[in-house]
Write a protein that holds these residues in place. Structure first.
Motif, PDB file in Angstrom:
ATOM      1  N   GLU A  57     -60.449  -4.473 -30.033  1.00 42.28           N
ATOM      2  CA  GLU A  57     -59.785  -3.563 -30.542  1.00 42.28           C
ATOM      3  C   GLU A  57     -60.685  -2.737 -31.495  1.00 42.28           C
ATOM      4  O   GLU A  57     -61.420  -3.107 -32.255  1.00 42.28           O
ATOM      5  N   THR A  58     -60.591  -1.305 -31.341  1.00 39.71           N
ATOM      6  CA  THR A  58     -61.489  -0.693 -31.867  1.00 39.71           C
ATOM      7  C   THR A  58     -61.132   0.348 -33.129  1.00 39.71           C
ATOM      8  O   THR A  58     -61.921   0.936 -33.814  1.00 39.71           O
ATOM      9  N   ALA A  59     -59.786   0.480 -33.222  1.00 32.09           N
ATOM     10  CA  ALA A  59     -59.285   1.201 -34.422  1.00 32.09           C
ATOM     11  C   ALA A  59     -57.908   0.797 -34.702  1.00 32.09           C
ATOM     12  O   ALA A  59     -57.130   0.443 -33.763  1.00 32.09           O
ATOM     13  N   LEU A  60     -57.428   0.990 -35.873  1.00 32.83           N
ATOM     14  CA  LEU A  60     -56.075   0.662 -36.396  1.00 32.83           C
ATOM     15  C   LEU A  60     -55.004   1.954 -35.826  1.00 32.83           C
ATOM     16  O   LEU A  60     -55.628   3.217 -35.776  1.00 32.83           O
ATOM     17  N   PRO A  61     -53.956   1.762 -35.393  1.00 30.61           N
ATOM     18  CA  PRO A  61     -53.107   2.769 -34.970  1.00 30.61           C
ATOM     19  C   PRO A  61     -52.880   3.794 -36.216  1.00 30.61           C
ATOM     20  O   PRO A  61     -52.678   5.124 -35.440  1.00 30.61           O
ATOM     21  N   ALA A  62     -52.918   3.460 -37.366  1.00 31.22           N
ATOM     22  CA  ALA A  62     -52.954   4.736 -38.418  1.00 31.22           C
ATOM     23  C   ALA A  62     -53.625   5.611 -38.319  1.00 31.22           C
ATOM     24  O   ALA A  62     -53.620   6.871 -38.672  1.00 31.22           O
ATOM     25  N   LYS A  63     -54.785   5.457 -37.694  1.00 26.58           N
ATOM     26  CA  LYS A  63     -55.958   6.604 -37.308  1.00 26.58           C
ATOM     27  C   LYS A  63     -55.386   7.628 -36.505  1.00 26.58           C
ATOM     28  O   LYS A  63     -55.911   8.776 -36.363  1.00 26.58           O
ATOM     29  N   PHE A  64     -54.387   7.273 -35.643  1.00 31.32           N
ATOM     30  CA  PHE A  64     -53.999   8.183 -34.653  1.00 31.32           C
ATOM     31  C   PHE A  64     -52.567   8.035 -34.356  1.00 31.32           C
ATOM     32  O   PHE A  64     -52.101   7.886 -33.313  1.00 31.32           O
ATOM     33  N   ALA A  65     -52.036   8.534 -35.626  1.00 31.86           N
ATOM     34  CA  ALA A  65     -50.555   8.532 -35.585  1.00 31.86           C
ATOM     35  C   ALA A  65     -49.638   9.267 -34.957  1.00 31.86           C
ATOM     36  O   ALA A  65     -48.699   9.081 -34.292  1.00 31.86           O
ATOM     37  N   GLU A  66     -50.196  10.513 -34.349  1.00 28.42           N
ATOM     38  CA  GLU A  66     -49.755  11.431 -33.450  1.00 28.42           C
ATOM     39  C   GLU A  66     -49.352  10.913 -32.177  1.00 28.42           C
ATOM     40  O   GLU A  66     -48.140  10.772 -31.631  1.00 28.42           O
ATOM     41  N   THR A  67     -50.506   9.873 -31.726  1.00 25.42           N
ATOM     42  CA  THR A  67     -50.284   9.667 -30.400  1.00 25.42           C
ATOM     43  C   THR A  67     -49.263   8.295 -30.413  1.00 25.42           C
ATOM     44  O   THR A  67     -48.416   8.408 -29.554  1.00 25.42           O
ATOM     45  N   VAL A  68     -49.687   7.443 -31.385  1.00 27.63           N
ATOM     46  CA  VAL A  68     -48.726   6.341 -31.619  1.00 27.63           C
ATOM     47  C   VAL A  68     -47.323   6.842 -31.752  1.00 27.63           C
ATOM     48  O   VAL A  68     -46.361   6.180 -30.926  1.00 27.63           O
ATOM     49  N   ARG A  69     -47.006   7.711 -32.294  1.00 29.73           N
ATOM     50  CA  ARG A  69     -45.726   8.232 -32.546  1.00 29.73           C
ATOM     51  C   ARG A  69     -45.195   8.679 -31.372  1.00 29.73           C
ATOM     52  O   ARG A  69     -43.611   8.510 -30.912  1.00 29.73           O
ATOM     53  N   ASP A  77     -43.445  -5.850 -25.349  1.00 33.02           N
ATOM     54  CA  ASP A  77     -43.747  -7.110 -24.722  1.00 33.02           C
ATOM     55  C   ASP A  77     -44.341  -8.214 -25.826  1.00 33.02           C
ATOM     56  O   ASP A  77     -44.148  -9.358 -25.964  1.00 33.02           O
ATOM     57  N   PHE A  78     -45.078  -7.299 -26.864  1.00 33.82           N
ATOM     58  CA  PHE A  78     -45.906  -8.648 -27.807  1.00 33.82           C
ATOM     59  C   PHE A  78     -45.751  -8.328 -29.084  1.00 33.82           C
ATOM     60  O   PHE A  78     -46.240  -9.006 -29.873  1.00 33.82           O
ATOM     61  N   GLY A  79     -45.009  -7.326 -29.532  1.00 28.31           N
ATOM     62  CA  GLY A  79     -44.731  -6.931 -30.854  1.00 28.31           C
ATOM     63  C   GLY A  79     -45.961  -6.462 -31.513  1.00 28.31           C
ATOM     64  O   GLY A  79     -46.313  -6.887 -32.800  1.00 28.31           O
ATOM     65  N   ARG A  80     -47.017  -5.954 -30.808  1.00 29.65           N
ATOM     66  CA  ARG A  80     -48.112  -5.556 -31.384  1.00 29.65           C
ATOM     67  C   ARG A  80     -48.482  -4.034 -30.955  1.00 29.65           C
ATOM     68  O   ARG A  80     -48.244  -3.616 -30.066  1.00 29.65           O
ATOM     69  N   LEU A  81     -48.675  -3.225 -32.220  1.00 26.96           N
ATOM     70  CA  LEU A  81     -48.776  -1.836 -32.092  1.00 26.96           C
ATOM     71  C   LEU A  81     -50.402  -1.544 -31.854  1.00 26.96           C
ATOM     72  O   LEU A  81     -51.114  -2.136 -33.052  1.00 26.96           O
ATOM     73  N   ILE A  82     -50.839  -0.827 -31.201  1.00 28.39           N
ATOM     74  CA  ILE A  82     -52.338  -0.640 -30.812  1.00 28.39           C
ATOM     75  C   ILE A  82     -52.732   0.746 -30.803  1.00 28.39           C
ATOM     76  O   ILE A  82     -51.653   1.778 -30.596  1.00 28.39           O
ATOM     77  N   ASP A  83     -53.979   1.076 -31.165  1.00 23.76           N
ATOM     78  CA  ASP A  83     -54.411   2.543 -31.020  1.00 23.76           C
ATOM     79  C   ASP A  83     -54.540   2.913 -29.685  1.00 23.76           C
ATOM     80  O   ASP A  83     -54.708   2.296 -28.730  1.00 23.76           O
ATOM     81  N   PRO A  84     -54.738   4.258 -29.439  1.00 26.68           N
ATOM     82  CA  PRO A  84     -54.871   4.727 -27.857  1.00 26.68           C
ATOM     83  C   PRO A  84     -56.388   4.390 -27.252  1.00 26.68           C
ATOM     84  O   PRO A  84     -56.238   4.307 -26.199  1.00 26.68           O
ATOM     85  N   HIS A  85     -57.370   4.160 -28.128  1.00 28.49           N
ATOM     86  CA  HIS A  85     -58.481   3.512 -27.551  1.00 28.49           C
ATOM     87  C   HIS A  85     -58.400   2.250 -27.291  1.00 28.49           C
ATOM     88  O   HIS A  85     -58.935   1.713 -26.050  1.00 28.49           O
ATOM     89  N   THR A  86     -57.724   1.462 -27.920  1.00 26.39           N
ATOM     90  CA  THR A  86     -57.442   0.235 -27.670  1.00 26.39           C
ATOM     91  C   THR A  86     -56.671  -0.037 -26.467  1.00 26.39           C
ATOM     92  O   THR A  86     -56.759  -0.991 -25.670  1.00 26.39           O
ATOM     93  N   ALA A  87     -55.617   0.939 -26.356  1.00 24.07           N
ATOM     94  CA  ALA A  87     -54.789   0.840 -25.199  1.00 24.07           C
ATOM     95  C   ALA A  87     -55.688   1.063 -24.067  1.00 24.07           C
ATOM     96  O   ALA A  87     -55.374   0.457 -22.818  1.00 24.07           O
ATOM     97  N   ASP A  88     -56.679   2.090 -24.072  1.00 26.08           N
ATOM     98  CA  ASP A  88     -57.538   2.324 -22.967  1.00 26.08           C
ATOM     99  C   ASP A  88     -57.997   0.751 -22.256  1.00 26.08           C
ATOM    100  O   ASP A  88     -58.232   0.377 -21.208  1.00 26.08           O
ATOM    101  N   GLY A  89     -58.698   0.045 -23.324  1.00 28.21           N
ATOM    102  CA  GLY A  89     -59.015  -1.152 -23.013  1.00 28.21           C
ATOM    103  C   GLY A  89     -58.250  -2.020 -22.362  1.00 28.21           C
ATOM    104  O   GLY A  89     -58.525  -3.013 -21.581  1.00 28.21           O
ATOM    105  N   VAL A  90     -57.050  -2.186 -23.100  1.00 29.97           N
ATOM    106  CA  VAL A  90     -55.969  -3.250 -22.460  1.00 29.97           C
ATOM    107  C   VAL A  90     -55.431  -2.906 -21.294  1.00 29.97           C
ATOM    108  O   VAL A  90     -55.355  -3.680 -20.297  1.00 29.97           O
ATOM    109  N   LEU A  91     -55.372  -1.663 -21.030  1.00 30.61           N
ATOM    110  CA  LEU A  91     -55.093  -0.949 -19.571  1.00 30.61           C
ATOM    111  C   LEU A  91     -56.192  -1.638 -18.450  1.00 30.61           C
ATOM    112  O   LEU A  91     -55.688  -2.061 -17.429  1.00 30.61           O
ATOM    113  N   VAL A  92     -57.315  -1.168 -18.917  1.00 30.25           N
ATOM    114  CA  VAL A  92     -58.357  -1.528 -17.838  1.00 30.25           C
ATOM    115  C   VAL A  92     -58.697  -3.020 -17.760  1.00 30.25           C
ATOM    116  O   VAL A  92     -58.890  -3.513 -16.674  1.00 30.25           O
TER     117      VAL A  92
END
Length: 474
Positions: free
Chosen positions: A416-428, A386-401
């Motif tokens: 935003e608490t971290a860049l997605p590169a730190k959690f590549a497995e989940t982002v992938r 929707d927004f062309g923005r990749l976020i990490d899983p912790h930030t996703a928790d924040g956006v959802l809530v």
């Protein structure tokens, strides 16, 4: 400004005293004897300040023992575009016209929000230790991001050693590699057989041994360090002002949180007069904070109950900074806080439902929500689409809530608490591609690792520290 303990109103000294000391001797946390506030007119004066000047205005009322020119210089060294990627330091990005915003806190050296405070601590530690001709051994615990942020901040600091505990096998591969790939004489990584809360308890146990703590100059950089909380309060002001709201208009903030330090900094900003309407705590499956704000009972989770999740930095069953919040809810009644924490130590819950303190909590502006692995994947995917923005899983928790608590006409700022590169497995897993990473981290997972495995045992930890620093004690 003087500081006291949350548990005994024990005088702890000035800012530089609590900066280096970690836990209070009675096991409590440092709190200022009062919270300085800004009037509406003063807030307007702060609105257009660059980050360094804003940080000075927010922080200096709490720092009486560092001269003005020196504090300004420490802040100039800390908040530089070459360290954080832009002059804005913490850019604010709108997610389309949804009324949701991302406050970008993860452009520093370790790609996580912890850099915002830890970089300041690195310079402040160096300044104080040089001034007092001292050395310090930092003992910390990390669930993933504090460790690398602390180690990057303390690299090359001749008067500082870092002993960092992490839960063995419970961080992402990138997080592990960031820490364990460092081969520096002042960095000691320790993988503990247990969960983050076990690491945190070991830090507290060592701090409770007053003789050992004094003999080996033990300090702390975890979120219990008041210097971190104070530095983090600054970006709430910066984020709010970036919204360009009319004077006095409210904004809400949603904060992914496990240890309660990041969101408590937002509450501090609110208490200082910033027009923060609501502070939303976003939890993952380890929902200790959600349980409290939803029902009025704070119950520490045992290690065996703490789940391994895809937002691992929040895999925490004991929120260390929560004590500071309850201290304020008890109107600075340190005796009451001490009684509550005796209950916690005995494994019993702190139940506020029938007390006047629960009314104070309900009036504090806090609310809470939680998410699951499936929620995180769906949110990462949707924000990307929707927004062309990749976020990490912790930030996703924040956006959802944050979305679930969005009020009409009131901006919701998601941290935003971290860049997605730190959690590549989940982002992938969510979007089917690799997140971008800075070139300096290319292939970091394959680099040699340097760490020591220790059991969940305070005596074993103290023996390790004593072995490494034995010559200091002569």
């Amino acid at each position: 400004m003087q500081y006291v303990s949350t548990r005994g109103h024990q005088p702890l000294g000035t800012f530089t005293d609590v900066l280096l000391s970690g836990l209070a001797p009675d096991g409590g946390l440092a709190m200022p004897e009062r919270i300085s506030t800004f009037s509406a007119a003063e807030l307007e004066r702060l609105r257009e300040l660059p980050y360094v000047e804003l940080a000075y205005e927010v922080m200096h009322p709490f720092i009486s023992d560092i001269p003005e020119d020196d504090l300004r210089e420490l802040l100039r060294r800390t908040y530089r575009a070459e360290v954080f990627g832009s002059e804005d330091i913490t850019p604010l990005t709108a997610l389309g016209d949804s009324g949701l915003y991302l406050l970008e806190l993860s452009n520093g050296p370790s790609l996580a929000f912890k850099d915002m405070a830890m970089q300041f601590l690195g310079h402040a530690f160096e300044y104080v230790l040089e001034r007092e001709d001292r050395r310090v051994n930092i003992l910390g615990a990390t669930s993933g991001d504090t460790g690398s942020a602390a180690e990057y901040a303390m690299l090359g600091k001749e008067r500082v050693n870092v002993f960092m505990l992490s839960p063995q096998g419970r961080m992402s591969r990138f997080q592990q590699a960031q820490m364990y790939s460092l081969d520096e004489p002042n960095i000691f990584n320790i993988a503990v057989a247990g969960v983050f809360d076990d690491c945190q308890d070991l830090v507290k146990a060592v701090n409770a041994d007053a003789e050992f703590k004094a003999r080996y100059d033990i300090g702390a950089v975890n979120s219990i360090n008041w210097g971190r909380v104070l530095a983090q309060a600054v970006y709430y002001f910066k984020g709010y002002f970036a919204l360009n709201l009319p004077a006095g208009a409210e904004a809400d903030f949603c904060v992914p949180s496990g240890n309660f330090g990041n969101v408590f900094a937002g509450y501090l900003a609110r208490e200082m007069g910033l027009p923060v309407g609501r502070l939303i705590v976003a939890s993952n499956e380890n929902s200790v904070l959600h349980e409290f704000f939803s029902g009025g009972v704070y119950h520490v989770w045992p290690a065996e109950r703490v789940a391994v999740t895809s937002s691992p930095s929040m895999d925490i069953g004991k929120a260390s900074n929560f004590e500071r919040f309850l201290y304020l809810m008890a109107d600075a009644d340190a005796g009451q806080v001490g009684t509550w924490w005796e209950e916690v130590a005995a494994g019993r819950p702190v139940d506020l439902r029938e007390s006047a303190h629960w009314a104070a909590v309900q009036a504090s502006g806090f609310a809470a929500g939680r998410s699951s692995h499936a929620d995180r994947l769906a949110t990462i995917r949707r924000v990307d689409t929707d927004f062309g923005r990749l976020i990490d899983p912790h930030t996703a928790d924040g956006v959802l809530v944050g979305e679930s608590f969005k009020r009409p006409g009131v901006p919701m700022v998601c941290l935003e608490t971290a860049l997605p590169a730190k959690f590549a497995e989940t982002v992938r897993e969510a979007v089917g591609r690799e997140p971008a990473r800075p070139a300096r981290f290319a292939g970091i997972e394959e680099r040699p690792r340097h760490f020591t495995e220790l059991p969940n045992d305070a005596e074993a930890l103290k023996a390790f520290i004593a072995e490494k620093l034995g010559e200091w004690a002569q």
